[in-house]
Structure formats: C-alpha cells, structure tokens
Design an enzyme around this catalytic site. Structure first.
Site, PDB file in Angstrom:
ATOM      1  NE  ARG A   1      -4.016  -1.994   0.437  1.00 47.24           N
ATOM      2  CZ  ARG A   1      -4.033  -3.336  -0.266  1.00 47.24           C
ATOM      3  NH1 ARG A   1      -2.797  -3.810  -0.682  1.00 47.24           N
ATOM      4  NH2 ARG A   1      -4.825  -4.118   0.211  1.00 47.24           N
TER       5      ARG A   1
ATOM      6  CB  SER B   1      -8.623  -1.842   4.506  1.00 45.28           C
ATOM      7  OG  SER B   1      -8.981  -3.147   3.845  1.00 45.28           O
TER       8      SER B   1
ATOM      9  CD  GLU C   1      -5.770   0.914   2.080  1.00 41.41           C
ATOM     10  OE1 GLU C   1      -5.451  -0.437   2.489  1.00 41.41           O
ATOM     11  OE2 GLU C   1      -6.654   1.169   1.106  1.00 41.41           O
TER      12      GLU C   1
HETATM   13  P1  FAD Z   1      -9.068   8.777  -5.085  1.00 45.33           P
HETATM   14  O1  FAD Z   1      -9.563   8.482  -3.899  1.00 45.33           O
HETATM   15  O2  FAD Z   1      -9.847   9.475  -5.950  1.00 45.33           O
HETATM   16  O3  FAD Z   1      -7.341   9.171  -4.661  1.00 45.33           O
HETATM   17  C1  FAD Z   1      -6.559   8.409  -3.792  1.00 45.33           C
HETATM   18  C2  FAD Z   1      -5.428   9.258  -3.878  1.00 45.33           C
HETATM   19  O4  FAD Z   1      -4.856   9.388  -4.945  1.00 45.33           O
HETATM   20  C3  FAD Z   1      -5.504  10.771  -3.382  1.00 45.33           C
HETATM   21  O5  FAD Z   1      -4.526  11.240  -2.411  1.00 45.33           O
HETATM   22  C4  FAD Z   1      -5.406  11.507  -4.823  1.00 45.33           C
HETATM   23  O6  FAD Z   1      -5.029  12.817  -4.542  1.00 45.33           O
HETATM   24  C5  FAD Z   1      -4.432  10.543  -5.381  1.00 45.33           C
HETATM   25  N1  FAD Z   1      -4.683  10.431  -6.845  1.00 45.33           N
HETATM   26  C6  FAD Z   1      -5.936   9.791  -7.505  1.00 45.33           C
HETATM   27  N2  FAD Z   1      -5.606   9.948  -8.771  1.00 45.33           N
HETATM   28  C7  FAD Z   1      -4.483  10.525  -8.948  1.00 45.33           C
HETATM   29  C8  FAD Z   1      -3.813  10.856 -10.232  1.00 45.33           C
HETATM   30  N3  FAD Z   1      -4.245  10.585 -11.416  1.00 45.33           N
HETATM   31  N4  FAD Z   1      -2.629  11.246  -9.906  1.00 45.33           N
HETATM   32  C9  FAD Z   1      -2.107  11.633  -8.998  1.00 45.33           C
HETATM   33  N5  FAD Z   1      -2.733  11.443  -7.671  1.00 45.33           N
HETATM   34  C10 FAD Z   1      -3.901  10.918  -7.767  1.00 45.33           C
HETATM   35  N6  FAD Z   1      -7.880  -0.712  -2.284  1.00 45.33           N
HETATM   36  C11 FAD Z   1      -6.917  -1.650  -2.573  1.00 45.33           C
HETATM   37  O7  FAD Z   1      -5.591  -1.613  -2.652  1.00 45.33           O
HETATM   38  N7  FAD Z   1      -7.456  -3.017  -2.546  1.00 45.33           N
HETATM   39  C12 FAD Z   1      -8.539  -3.317  -2.329  1.00 45.33           C
HETATM   40  O8  FAD Z   1      -9.037  -4.623  -2.079  1.00 45.33           O
HETATM   41  C13 FAD Z   1      -9.533  -2.243  -2.076  1.00 45.33           C
HETATM   42  N8  FAD Z   1     -10.988  -2.599  -1.715  1.00 45.33           N
HETATM   43  C14 FAD Z   1     -11.707  -1.623  -1.536  1.00 45.33           C
HETATM   44  C15 FAD Z   1     -13.210  -1.867  -1.410  1.00 45.33           C
HETATM   45  C16 FAD Z   1     -13.979  -0.608  -1.411  1.00 45.33           C
HETATM   46  C17 FAD Z   1     -15.649  -0.852  -1.148  1.00 45.33           C
HETATM   47  C18 FAD Z   1     -13.450   0.581  -1.239  1.00 45.33           C
HETATM   48  C19 FAD Z   1     -14.485   1.841  -1.093  1.00 45.33           C
HETATM   49  C20 FAD Z   1     -12.206   1.037  -1.548  1.00 45.33           C
HETATM   50  C21 FAD Z   1     -11.338  -0.125  -1.735  1.00 45.33           C
HETATM   51  N9  FAD Z   1      -9.865   0.265  -1.907  1.00 45.33           N
HETATM   52  C22 FAD Z   1      -8.956  -0.922  -1.897  1.00 45.33           C
HETATM   53  C23 FAD Z   1      -9.180   1.534  -1.950  1.00 45.33           C
HETATM   54  C24 FAD Z   1      -9.475   2.112  -3.464  1.00 45.33           C
HETATM   55  O9  FAD Z   1     -10.380   1.568  -4.164  1.00 45.33           O
HETATM   56  C25 FAD Z   1      -8.302   2.064  -4.114  1.00 45.33           C
HETATM   57  O10 FAD Z   1      -7.058   2.896  -3.104  1.00 45.33           O
HETATM   58  C26 FAD Z   1      -8.405   2.917  -5.495  1.00 45.33           C
HETATM   59  O11 FAD Z   1      -7.101   2.726  -5.905  1.00 45.33           O
HETATM   60  C27 FAD Z   1      -8.663   4.412  -5.065  1.00 45.33           C
HETATM   61  O12 FAD Z   1      -8.772   5.000  -6.353  1.00 45.33           O
HETATM   62  P2  FAD Z   1      -9.417   6.453  -6.627  1.00 45.33           P
HETATM   63  O13 FAD Z   1      -9.556   6.563  -8.014  1.00 45.33           O
HETATM   64  O14 FAD Z   1     -10.993   6.324  -6.077  1.00 45.33           O
HETATM   65  O15 FAD Z   1      -8.465   7.290  -5.964  1.00 45.33           O
HETATM   66  N1  EPU Z   2     -10.877 -10.805  10.339  1.00 43.88           N
HETATM   67  C1  EPU Z   2     -11.315 -10.612  11.543  1.00 43.88           C
HETATM   68  N2  EPU Z   2     -12.623  -9.849  11.717  1.00 43.88           N
HETATM   69  C2  EPU Z   2     -12.922  -8.909  10.881  1.00 43.88           C
HETATM   70  C3  EPU Z   2     -12.170  -8.685   9.554  1.00 43.88           C
HETATM   71  C4  EPU Z   2     -11.142  -9.720   9.377  1.00 43.88           C
HETATM   72  O1  EPU Z   2     -11.114 -11.524  12.281  1.00 43.88           O
HETATM   73  O2  EPU Z   2     -13.809  -8.255  11.044  1.00 43.88           O
HETATM   74  C5  EPU Z   2      -9.678 -11.517  10.010  1.00 43.88           C
HETATM   75  C6  EPU Z   2     -10.019 -12.886   9.523  1.00 43.88           C
HETATM   76  O3  EPU Z   2      -9.151 -13.936  10.096  1.00 43.88           O
HETATM   77  C7  EPU Z   2      -9.804 -12.778   8.288  1.00 43.88           C
HETATM   78  C8  EPU Z   2      -8.540 -12.104   8.208  1.00 43.88           C
HETATM   79  O4  EPU Z   2      -8.708 -11.005   9.165  1.00 43.88           O
HETATM   80  O5  EPU Z   2      -9.498 -14.283   7.981  1.00 43.88           O
HETATM   81  C9  EPU Z   2      -8.065 -11.306   6.820  1.00 43.88           C
HETATM   82  O6  EPU Z   2      -9.431 -10.685   6.322  1.00 43.88           O
HETATM   83  P1  EPU Z   2      -9.769 -10.384   4.851  1.00 43.88           P
HETATM   84  O7  EPU Z   2      -9.618 -11.524   4.100  1.00 43.88           O
HETATM   85  O8  EPU Z   2     -11.094  -9.901   4.715  1.00 43.88           O
HETATM   86  O9  EPU Z   2      -8.750  -9.414   4.549  1.00 43.88           O
HETATM   87  P2  EPU Z   2      -8.044  -8.008   5.168  1.00 43.88           P
HETATM   88  O10 EPU Z   2      -6.597  -8.312   5.646  1.00 43.88           O
HETATM   89  O11 EPU Z   2      -9.007  -7.497   5.985  1.00 43.88           O
HETATM   90  C10 EPU Z   2      -6.899  -7.117   3.190  1.00 43.88           C
HETATM   91  C11 EPU Z   2      -6.699  -5.727   2.287  1.00 43.88           C
HETATM   92  C12 EPU Z   2      -7.930  -5.582   1.368  1.00 43.88           C
HETATM   93  C13 EPU Z   2      -8.299  -6.751   0.193  1.00 43.88           C
HETATM   94  C14 EPU Z   2      -8.284  -8.049   1.219  1.00 43.88           C
HETATM   95  C15 EPU Z   2      -8.247  -9.247   0.008  1.00 43.88           C
HETATM   96  C16 EPU Z   2      -5.549  -4.411   3.456  1.00 43.88           C
HETATM   97  C17 EPU Z   2      -5.465  -3.343   4.315  1.00 43.88           C
HETATM   98  N3  EPU Z   2      -6.683  -4.839   3.231  1.00 43.88           N
HETATM   99  O12 EPU Z   2      -8.082  -7.092   3.993  1.00 43.88           O
HETATM  100  O13 EPU Z   2      -7.960  -4.721   0.636  1.00 43.88           O
HETATM  101  O14 EPU Z   2      -9.022  -6.620  -0.519  1.00 43.88           O
HETATM  102  O15 EPU Z   2      -6.958  -8.189   2.122  1.00 43.88           O
HETATM  103  O16 EPU Z   2      -6.848  -9.470  -0.313  1.00 43.88           O
HETATM  104  O17 EPU Z   2      -4.513  -4.852   3.363  1.00 43.88           O
HETATM  105  C18 EPU Z   2      -8.095  -2.141   0.906  1.00 43.88           C
HETATM  106  O18 EPU Z   2      -7.065  -1.909   0.787  1.00 43.88           O
HETATM  107  O19 EPU Z   2      -9.108  -1.169   0.844  1.00 43.88           O
HETATM  108  C19 EPU Z   2      -8.965  -3.381   0.808  1.00 43.88           C
HETATM  109  C20 EPU Z   2     -10.101  -3.581   0.909  1.00 43.88           C
END
Ligand code: FAD
Ligand code: EPU
Length: 341
Positions: free
Chosen positions: A167, A241, A337
């Site tokens: 990240r 997250s 994050e």
């Molecule tokens: P924004 O929120 O618009 O911007 C994020 C940051 O990047 C800000 O600081 C912004 O200024 C900067 N930025 C954006 N675009 C640019 C650009 N073109 N040039 C320079 N700076 C820029 N993330 C994960 O890694 N894994 C996941 O599994 C994951 N699951 C998610 C699930 C949900 C339901 C949600 C709501 C979010 C999740 N995220 C996850 C977080 C998010 O989706 C990612 O970080 C995504 O890449 C953000 O994209 P955005 O375009 O919305 O960025």
């Molecule tokens: N867990 C709990 N309680 C909870 C949630 C999770 O006990 O309420 C424990 C469970 O044991 C579970 C483990 O945590 O097995 C891991 O949970 P999960 O698989 O949901 O993944 P996570 O570690 O919570 C990370 C990323 C997610 C990504 C998933 C799948 C980060 C900060 N988050 O979540 O990314 O989608 O793995 O790879 O690394 C994001 O960055 O926004 C994001 C959603």
C-alpha cells in the site's frame, strides 16, 4: 471551466459533504496544463492548493478543501506493445478500474483478474500499489506517465522508480502531491497464469462448481467474496480498509500468540509477521459499533462506514479511538490507509 463552492459529496465514496472552493474536470493533459494557470488559488495556506481526484474511493475529507480540486477524467485504452508472452496495455488515468479489468478479461489478457471490483480509477492504482487476493499492481506494472505540477512536464516512471511496497509508492511519500498520473501501462500475460494462492478463492471456485479454471471464473469468485463482506459504497459510505494490516517483529508476534492463541498473522519473507488488523479491531469490541452515522462495519471490522450524514471528523475520531484501543490491548500501532484531507 472552473466552478466555485462545489459539494464533494458525490465525488467521494465515504459520501462526506465537504466543499471544494474551486472544482474542475480535465480530459487531456492540455486541459490540465491550462487549469494550472489558474491564478486565484490561496497564496499561502497550510494545505497544498491543488488536489487531484480519481474516483474518491480512498479519501476522507475532514474539512472543506480551500483550493482547486481537479478530477482526472483522461480516458482511453490501447495496446502499445507485444512480445511472445505479454501484451502492453496503456490506460488513461480516468478509466474506471473495474471496467479496465473487465476489458482485459474479455480480451483474455491475464494478470489483474484477482483485482476485480476494486473501486476507483486506473490513475490511482499505482498510488498505493492496490492489492487484493494475492496480487498487487507491482506484479503487472510496466510504466506510467505523470505530469509534474510545477515543472509542467511529463515524466515516465518504470517499476523500480515507483518504489512500490505494501500500500505504498513514491507518490505517497517522496513525491507526495507533486505529480498527476496521466496513464499507466500494464504488462499482461497472453497465456493465462492463474493465481489462486489466496485460500478463499479456491474455496469459492469449488462452491461455484468451476470445473475448468479461467480468468473469468477467478474474477467472478473474487467478486462473490468481496460482495459478501465489503459494503457497496452506493449503499453505505466507505473507503475500503481504513487501516493497513500492521507488520510486527516475529518476537513480538510470538509473545502475542501465547496470550492470544487465535490471533491472525502471516509470516512475511522480510522476517516479520503481518497481523490481520480486522481481527485486532474486532477483539477490541468495535465490529458493528455505531455512533450517530459513523460506524465500524458489521461484516469487516477494518472498514469504517458512513451510514448517511456522518462528518469526516466523526469518522476520523472513531479511527482515533480504534487506534488507541488496539494500542492499549495489543501494543500494536495501526496506520491509516485512507488519505486524510
Ligand atoms: P482517489 O480516492 O480519488 O485518490 C486516492 C489518492 O490518490 C488521493 O491522495 C489522490 O489525490 C491521489 N490520486 C488519485 N488519482 C491520481 C492521479 N491520477 N494522479 C495523482 N494522484 C492521484 N484498495 C486496495 O488496494 N485493495 C482493495 O481490495 C480495495 N478494496 C476497496 C473496497 C472498497 C469498497 C472501497 C470503497 C475501496 C477499496 N480500496 C481498495 C481502496 C481504493 O479503491 C483504491 O485505493 C483505489 O485505487 C482508489 O482509487 P480512486 O481513483 O478512487 O482514488
Ligand atoms: N478478520 C477478523 N475480523 C474482521 C475482519 C477480518 O477476524 O472483522 C480476520 C479474519 O481472520 C480474516 C483475516 O482477518 O481471515 C483477513 O481478512 P480479509 O481476508 O477480509 O482481508 P483483510 O486483511 O481484512 C486485505 C486488504 C483488502 C483486500 C483483502 C483481500 C489491507 C489493509 N486490506 O483485507 O484491501 O481486499 O485483504 O486481499 O491490506 C483495501 O485496501 O481497501 C482493501 C479492501
């Protein structure tokens, strides 16, 4: 065109109603260049006067933005190269990430199917090296083009120059606020290389009755898993997250493991252990917690939510209380994050 006093409520997935002093959308680098000539920005302020926005899915506004918010809407997907095993696909920063994943699946380009359904746009994918289900953007990244805000020129970054980590990237650290990412080129496989190392994918594929593995099947499995625990921002405001999973030393882990035999940790190649922050937060009693419209999601404790009218500060205060209680109980410091504005 630059608009004034625009609500950002529909431009961030937390649904926070902060205001932008100035707001505009750009579709090309020339439009961006022109917008940067805007002279009315506050001359001296503590916060940077320009904010680049993608899909707003990794951002929490705790105050109004006294400056110019520029939404990146650069479109376009094109094949820019090919060799025996790979295709090089360049996408504009404003392309929706999941639409890009679907495009790759339709064309049988493999590598990002595990990253299905992550909200946001292509341009933000390198910002925090997005990752899920055993894959990170660094695994398929080739290069990107970015515009330097003050030098006003386009610079290319290759894989090592982005300094990707968990990240993390150079754009969140050393070059924070300095560049606008314009496009990203990914190196994808022509012959699929399946990644089902993340246990839950195997289980889901079995549940789906998949006989022959395909990138489409993996994508669908990931979509099922994600939809079962992550709140849809269209229904409940959130940014995924809220915290990173913390890395601690193996020694600290061994001590915690004696006290808490059910603690969830994964050993890393760097000799540390990554803890599941969701588990730590749940153990502190926050899962399903709600105060006003700010809460901790009932199915995934790592996700903070806005049930409707929470302010950015209410969400932030909740995150602060969570950090304090996890520190107190486990001696582990959680790091956010989500980008706090
Ligand atoms: P924004 O929120 O618009 O911007 C994020 C940051 O990047 C800000 O600081 C912004 O200024 C900067 N930025 C954006 N675009 C640019 C650009 N073109 N040039 C320079 N700076 C820029 N993330 C994960 O890694 N894994 C996941 O599994 C994951 N699951 C998610 C699930 C949900 C339901 C949600 C709501 C979010 C999740 N995220 C996850 C977080 C998010 O989706 C990612 O970080 C995504 O890449 C953000 O994209 P955005 O375009 O919305 O960025
Ligand atoms: N867990 C709990 N309680 C909870 C949630 C999770 O006990 O309420 C424990 C469970 O044991 C579970 C483990 O945590 O097995 C891991 O949970 P999960 O698989 O949901 O993944 P996570 O570690 O919570 C990370 C990323 C997610 C990504 C998933 C799948 C980060 C900060 N988050 O979540 O990314 O989608 O793995 O790879 O690394 C994001 O960055 O926004 C994001 C959603």
């Amino acid at each position: 065109m630059i608009e004034q006093h625009i609500s950002l409520k529909n431009y961030n997935t937390f649904g926070i109603g902060a205001m932008a002093q100035y707001f505009s959308v750009f579709n090309t680098v020339d439009e961006l260049s022109e917008l940067l000539e805007f002279k009315q920005l506050p001359a001296s302020s503590l916060q940077p006067s320009i904010l680049i926005l993608g899909g707003g899915s990794n951002i929490l506004f705790t105050k109004n933005f006294e400056g110019l918010v520029l939404k990146n809407n650069i479109q376009g997907i094109e094949k820019v190269g090919e060799d025996d095993n790979s295709v090089y696909i360049k996408a504009g920063a404003g392309v929706n990430w999941h639409q890009f994943v679907l495009y790759c699946i339709e064309n049988n380009f493999s590598g990002i199917e595990n990253l299905s359904l992550i909200p946001g746009n292509v341009g933000a994918s390198p910002m925090q090296n997005i990752g899920a289900y055993g894959v990170e953007i660094k695994d398929v990244f080739h290069e990107l083009e970015a515009f330097h805000l003050t030098e006003k020129k386009i610079i290319k970054f290759n894989l090592s120059e982005c300094a990707f980590g968990y990240r993390e990237s150079v754009f969140k650290r050393k070059f924070k606020g300095q560049f606008v990412i314009l496009s990203v080129t990914y190196k994808l496989n022509k012959v699929p290389v399946f990644n089902t190392s993340y246990g839950a994918i195997e289980q889901e594929l079995e549940k789906m009755g998949v006989k022959e593995l395909s990138i489409k099947a993996i994508s669908e499995a990931v979509i099922h898993i994600r939809s079962s625990k992550l709140p849809d921002p269209k229904e409940i405001g959130n940014a995924g997250s809220f915290f990173k999973n913390p890395e601690i030393s193996n020694d600290q882990y061994s001590i915690l493991n004696i006290q808490y035999p059910n603690i969830v940790g994964y050993s890393l190649p760097n000799g540390k252990t990554k803890l599941a922050a969701g588990w730590l937060i749940e153990q502190c009693g926050w899962k399903g917690y709600r105060k006003g419209d700010a809460g901790c999601h009932a199915k995934q404790a790592l996700v903070l939510v806005n049930y409707g009218t929470a302010s950015g500060n209410e969400i932030y205060d909740l995150s602060e209380a969570i950090i304090l209680s996890v520190k107190e109980k486990f001696g582990v410091t959680l790091e956010r994050e989500v980008n706090i504005i």
